[in-house]
Design an enzyme around this catalytic site. Sequence first.
Site, PDB file in Angstrom:
ATOM      1  N   CYS A  88       0.813  -1.225   0.000  1.00 56.29           N
ATOM      2  CA  CYS A  88       0.000   0.000   0.000  1.00 56.29           C
ATOM      3  C   CYS A  88       0.846   1.275   0.000  1.00 56.29           C
ATOM      4  O   CYS A  88       0.331   2.358  -0.279  1.00 56.29           O
ATOM      5  CB  CYS A  88      -0.930   0.020   1.208  1.00 56.29           C
ATOM      6  SG  CYS A  88      -2.093  -1.357   1.252  1.00 56.29           S
ATOM      7  N   HIS A 336      -9.149   2.960  -2.269  1.00 57.09           N
ATOM      8  CA  HIS A 336      -7.701   2.781  -2.101  1.00 57.09           C
ATOM      9  C   HIS A 336      -7.133   1.997  -3.283  1.00 57.09           C
ATOM     10  O   HIS A 336      -6.999   0.775  -3.216  1.00 57.09           O
ATOM     11  CB  HIS A 336      -7.471   2.044  -0.777  1.00 57.09           C
ATOM     12  CG  HIS A 336      -6.065   1.684  -0.460  1.00 57.09           C
ATOM     13  ND1 HIS A 336      -4.956   2.299  -1.013  1.00 57.09           N
ATOM     14  CD2 HIS A 336      -5.562   0.726   0.386  1.00 57.09           C
ATOM     15  CE1 HIS A 336      -3.854   1.751  -0.519  1.00 57.09           C
ATOM     16  NE2 HIS A 336      -4.204   0.794   0.319  1.00 57.09           N
ATOM     17  N   CYS A 366       0.252   2.877   6.170  1.00 62.84           N
ATOM     18  CA  CYS A 366       0.649   1.573   6.695  1.00 62.84           C
ATOM     19  C   CYS A 366       0.909   0.644   5.518  1.00 62.84           C
ATOM     20  O   CYS A 366       0.377   0.840   4.421  1.00 62.84           O
ATOM     21  CB  CYS A 366      -0.430   1.000   7.617  1.00 62.84           C
ATOM     22  SG  CYS A 366      -2.036   0.759   6.835  1.00 62.84           S
ATOM     23  N   GLY A 368       1.878  -3.639   4.359  1.00 62.87           N
ATOM     24  CA  GLY A 368       1.922  -5.041   4.736  1.00 62.87           C
ATOM     25  C   GLY A 368       3.265  -5.449   5.316  1.00 62.87           C
ATOM     26  O   GLY A 368       4.306  -4.877   4.990  1.00 62.87           O
TER      27      GLY A 368
END
Length: 381
Positions: A88, A336, A366, A368
């Site tokens: 992300c 997103h 944030c 993974g």
Amino acid sequence: MTSYIIDAVRTPRGKRKGSLSNLHPVDLASIPLTAISKRNELNKERIDDVIFGCVSERDEQDNVITKKALMASGFPESVPGVVLNRFCGSGLSACNWAAQSVMSGMQDLVIAGGVEHMTRVPMEIDFYNGESQLNKAYPKLVMQGESAEMIAERYSYDRNKVDAYAERSQNLAAKAWEQGAFQKSIVPIAFNNTQGESITLEKDEHMRPGTTVETLSALKPVFRQNGVITAGNSSGIVDGSAAVLFASEQGVKQNNLKPRARVLSTAIVSSDPVIMLLGPIPAIQKALGKAQLKLEQIDLFEINEAFAPVPLAVSEELNIPMEKINVNGGAIAMGHPLGATGAMLLGTALDELENRNQQYACVSLCIGMGMGVAMIIERIK
């Protein structure tokens, strides 16, 4: 040396199986590249590199989609492109790399951003990894939704708390669109629908204005039978792309550009890979240290709404007033598009600094496996 942000553009976010379904990912990536070049009257031959984030690098998004998008949109063959995947955080990592290359003195004009067509190339994330040594070293790795449940449990966030945050995101996004907060960055997309009618997408289409805690309460938890995470308080699955133009002082002068902001610091960190989604906390702290700023000096924070507990926990841990966080809503309302979101949030922060006549903004996501990424910028008045 200084890295200036010259401009930032993005497409509207198309909902899954929505208006952008028939648009090839390469063409989706081309849209902000073409727009940022035209808006700034760039001599494309002078572009040193183009860096895009993309998480699902397979099928139609495979084989360095950045370079393919450059070729498809008529950029000179001399312009190189590269794609990166940091989950992300890919879009903001691309922007960080662009800023860093300019600050190093090695490059003068770099475009960064990202693309993700989550309709045509669906998300596939599996943290099991078979019988690899990773799985043996970390046997308790979980999916991100379960990590969000762990955060909610750690901070005692009940269903009402996370749904109230989701309601806030929807309301703020609707208000922001009504007030034209995104108009400076949005690149409308013209296309033909399935009936052959010509339509222009000018607005994020995942939003659900009028969403309330009461309507959200009807949704069932996704990851735990008695959990708090639902589709309504999680980021939306959407299609979209974005681009940000970075330049050195020399690049500004050579290309007659007008800087809108300067990059003060970038940060990338890694933390607990199991709970995984608290990376923005150390990333923001590291970026503040590099910028030699105190947290209270930051006027605006864009913290990606992967799941509602994430910005809530970051706010609580760092003591950031909620009125400074995601003031125009976030990914819960608007979606997103994994590889593009970080670049989109950077553009949103820049636009809002100008709208409010404020000085400093911090963008963080944030990531993974416990990573976190951040950038701090200062608006040029």
